[in-house]
Scaffold this active site. Structure first.
Site, PDB file in Angstrom:
ATOM      1  N   CYS A 181       0.882  -1.281   0.010  1.00  0.00           N
ATOM      2  CA  CYS A 181      -0.019   0.040   0.008  1.00  0.00           C
ATOM      3  C   CYS A 181       0.910   1.385  -0.117  1.00  0.00           C
ATOM      4  O   CYS A 181       0.662   2.102  -0.714  1.00  0.00           O
ATOM      5  CB  CYS A 181      -0.883  -0.012   1.100  1.00  0.00           C
TER       6      CYS A 181
ATOM      7  N   ASP B  91     -15.858  -4.110  21.578  1.00  0.00           N
ATOM      8  CA  ASP B  91     -16.648  -3.606  20.499  1.00  0.00           C
ATOM      9  C   ASP B  91     -16.360  -4.752  19.587  1.00  0.00           C
ATOM     10  O   ASP B  91     -15.865  -5.889  19.605  1.00  0.00           O
ATOM     11  CB  ASP B  91     -16.018  -2.409  19.903  1.00  0.00           C
TER      12      ASP B  91
ATOM     13  N   ASP C 291     -12.195  -0.378  18.123  1.00  0.00           N
ATOM     14  CA  ASP C 291     -11.188   0.347  17.072  1.00  0.00           C
ATOM     15  C   ASP C 291     -11.688   1.634  16.432  1.00  0.00           C
ATOM     16  O   ASP C 291     -11.136   2.167  15.827  1.00  0.00           O
ATOM     17  CB  ASP C 291     -10.984  -0.625  15.876  1.00  0.00           C
TER      18      ASP C 291
ATOM     19  N   ASP D 198     -15.943   4.547  19.529  1.00  0.00           N
ATOM     20  CA  ASP D 198     -15.392   3.868  20.466  1.00  0.00           C
ATOM     21  C   ASP D 198     -14.400   5.039  21.374  1.00  0.00           C
ATOM     22  O   ASP D 198     -14.067   4.422  22.341  1.00  0.00           O
ATOM     23  CB  ASP D 198     -14.635   2.343  20.319  1.00  0.00           C
TER      24      ASP D 198
END
Length: 705
Positions: free
Chosen positions: A35, A432, A601, A605
């Protein structure tokens, strides 16, 4: 200058470049070195770009040059990456002046200590009269300037405390250093047989080691509230009649009409004036799927328009927007956590007054008993040095530094100074779901032909969407088809030309199908539905079982998918929970005497991560979530999560053992000093021995299993 913690060195020293400060973007979807290369090559080819830098650990891009931010966002979108502008001013951090200063003072004190020790060896070996006096005078010339320079952190903190009529650890430390140096100078000028410049320097050196180690453990903490503020949109497209102009968001007013381009973030709160829109609300709700809304629906700052361009009318601007209120929630929660009193600080509240009392009692006792003020002063200095909280000051930082190093080798980056102490006290774990416990999974339909699979892989390779990456995993081993004219539509999917056919991979509605999930359309054939589901993150099931703590899921996702996923891990779940509700729920648990570990994440949150007793975020989390957390998991797997808690508890035990070592040392050494059998030099050597013992005991944490 290099920061004390390499992981925090995310912002370049712009002033060292001969160009204007760069543009900064958050890149939440980058995940590997490929990337980085793709982005740097793609943006480097743009006109006006001087340099491109991608920081994978922070998922942050810096572009230097004369280029329009919109052009950068468009280029990144064409490359298949989400990009959100960041405000450089909000993120610019102060240089680590304190860390560099402590390191320099420690080096100077160590160098001077070794030189004075060499001179002291000659005196101990029998040098007398003029030779001894000369060595003492040379030692004074070396030691006094060094003590004045290297001891400043202790002197300044002691003076600040005394100025408000309080005591802290630095008061007895400063007294011991100053009195040892002053008494040694007096003995030197009087031609005395003993001087203790080496004791003053060794005391300063060992104390600076502890101070620097403590600073290093604290320097990794960054403000999540600043990250959220930086994520706010800086410019917006304001509509005035038939004219559209770019204005600063701070200049928008209530009732202003704003144009939101495809892939852009909503700058202020308002309502939709277009007929329809497709919005990514993961920032505020954690919901992984984009939401379709109709005209007059409420829009909140931070949402992302993933379909065609829309218009909206502002109803709340500035400090009244949802994103700014979330930043305020985080800041409030962080301030509350910073009031946590560390173990060493609690010990210092008791220790400092006791040391002063003992030294004063020793001085007065020997003056009354012998009438010899010089001898009484030597005894008082020995008591101050031998009780100097060097080992006490190293007790927590030495363990913390060793534990942080151990955990980093396991793939856990500890960011907050008191994180280990709080992790050891955790009684409950709240997870989460989306992006934390869950990861997308694709189930290929049986009727999907080899040709369809080859086309699907070619299209998936052109996208960096999580579902595309999951599809590539399912298509492992399949050879991709040769496609051309690849285009990605934000929030919809990828299309290309295969042979003489148009092929598409994306949302069912975009494909013209009746289903809404992921699908593939080849030419004029009916779209083929590809089932998607969520599976637990690698190692999460075993980790939850090994934690031996009550665990639950609290998520903003819809109730049905949340419950279906929670059943896979046999965990209770609360669904449709907004960020403020999640924060309230954690506060209710805290009021019920629970010490909660929050693992999440998303930006939704962030406030909960900051408010929890302790918090963890995966490396895939956005900047603000990682900043709000105490620990960042650098690996994909959660398998070693129980070992993290175990190391934290061991660190707490070793810290207490170090306090016990310091207490035992004082119990033995103080009576000897009070009885007059310990000179200031012997006291300094004993103090050094206790400090080394504490350091060696702290290294045991490196071998925790």
């Amino acid at each position: 200058m290099t920061a004390a913690c390499p992981a925090c060195a995310g912002i370049p020293d712009i002033e060292e470049l001969n160009v204007a400060p760069g543009l900064m973007f958050s890149l939440p979807t980058i995940h590997c070195a490929a990337c980085i290369g793709k982005i740097e090559r793609g943006l480097g080819a743009l006109n006006g770009v001087i340099s491109v830098r991608v920081n994978l650990s922070l998922k942050r891009l810096t572009v230097v040059g004369q280029v329009d931010p919109t052009q950068i966002e468009t280029a990144l979108s064409d490359l298949g990456y989400e990009a959100y502008p960041l405000d450089l001013e909000s993120l610019t951090k102060a240089r680590d002046v304190v860390g560099r200063s402590l390191l320099m003072r420690m080096a100077v004190a160590g160098f001077a200590m070794m030189n004075v020790m060499l001179l002291s060896v000659a005196v101990w070996s029998g040098a007398a009269d003029a030779t001894r006096d000369l060595f003492h005078l040379i030692s004074a010339m070396i030691a006094l300037p060094v003590v004045a320079y290297s001891g400043q952190p202790f002197f300044q903190n002691a003076w600040r405390a005394l100025r408000v009529k309080r005591l802290n650890m630095d008061v007895p430390i400063s007294l011991a250093i100053i009195l040892a140096a002053a008494m040694s100078l007096f003995e030197t000028l009087q031609g005395g047989a003993h001087a203790y410049f080496d004791a003053a320097l060794s005391l300063t050196f060992f104390l600076l080691i502890g101070r620097y180690m403590d600073h290093c453990t604290r320097s990794a903490a960054r403000s999540a509230a600043k990250e959220l503020t930086a994520l706010e949109v800086q410019h917006a497209q304001k509509i005035t009649g038939d004219h559209v102009e770019s204005v600063r968001v701070c200049d928008l007013a209530i009732d202003d009409e704003v144009l939101i381009a495809t892939g852009s973030r909503i700058p202020v709160d308002g309502y939709l004036t277009s007929d329809h829109a497709l919005m990514d609300r993961s920032l505020l709700t954690g919901e992984s799927e984009a939401v379709e809304i109709d005209g007059n629906a409420i829009l909140q700052a931070g949402e992302i328009n993933v379909a065609a361009a829309i218009t909206m009318r502002a109803t709340a601007v500035g400090n009244d927007t949802s994103l700014r209120r979330m930043a305020e929630l985080v800041e409030t929660a962080e301030n509350g956590r910073n009031r946590y009193t560390a173990l060493a600080d609690r010990a210092a509240q008791i220790y400092a007054p006791a040391v002063h009392f003992l030294a004063l009692a020793a001085f007065l006792g020997w003056v009354l008993a012998t009438g010899d003020i010089r001898h009484a002063l030597n005894v008082a200095i020995a008591v101050l040095i031998i009780t100097c909280p060097c080992a006490l000051g190293l007790a927590v930082p030495a363990v913390s530094t060793a534990a942080i190093s151990r955990l980093f080798s396991m793939g856990y980056l500890v960011k907050h100074a008191t994180a280990l102490e709080r992790l050891a006290e955790v009684t409950r774990v709240v997870f989460d779901k989306t992006g934390t416990l869950s990861q997308p999974c694709v189930i290929l339909p049986s009727e999907m032909s080899k040709t369809d699979r080859a086309v699907a892989k070619a299209l998936a390779q052109a996208s960096n969407h999580p579902m595309s990456r999951a599809l590539l995993v399912a298509l492992d081993g399949v050879k991709a088809a040769n496609v051309t004219a690849i285009e990605e539509s934000a929030g919809e999917g990828v299309q290309a030309i295969w042979g003489n056919k148009s092929v598409r991979l994306g949302r069912g509605a975009w494909l013209g199908a009746t289903f809404t999930e992921l699908g593939l359309k080849v030419g004029d054939a009916d779209a083929l539905a590809i089932q998607t589901t969520e599976t637990p993150r690698e190692g999460s099931a075993d980790a939850i079982a090994a934690l031996n703590l009550p665990c639950e899921i609290v998520t903003g996702d819809a109730e049905l998918p949340a419950k279906a996923f929670a059943q896979q891990l046999s965990l209770p779940v609360l669904a449709n929970v907004r960020p403020d509700e999640k924060l309230t729920y954690l506060n209710d648990l805290t009021d019920a005497s629970e010490r909660v570990l929050m693992i999440g994440d998303g930006l939704n949150d962030t406030a909960a991560l900051a408010a929890a007793h302790a918090s963890i975020a995966p490396a895939t989390a956005l900047d603000a979530s990682r900043s709000a957390s105490d620990v960042v998991i650098l690996k994909e797997s959660f398998a070693q999560l129980p070992l993290l808690i175990k190391v934290a508890k061991l660190a707490s035990r070793l810290s207490k053992q170090n306090f016990a070592i310091a207490a035992i040392y004082n119990a033995i050494a103080i009576p000897i000093a009070l009885a007059g059998f310990a000179t200031p030099l012997a006291a300094a050597l004993a103090m050094s021995l206790s400090s080394i013992t504490v350091l060696l005991n702290s290294q045991r944490i490196r071998f925790a299993q």
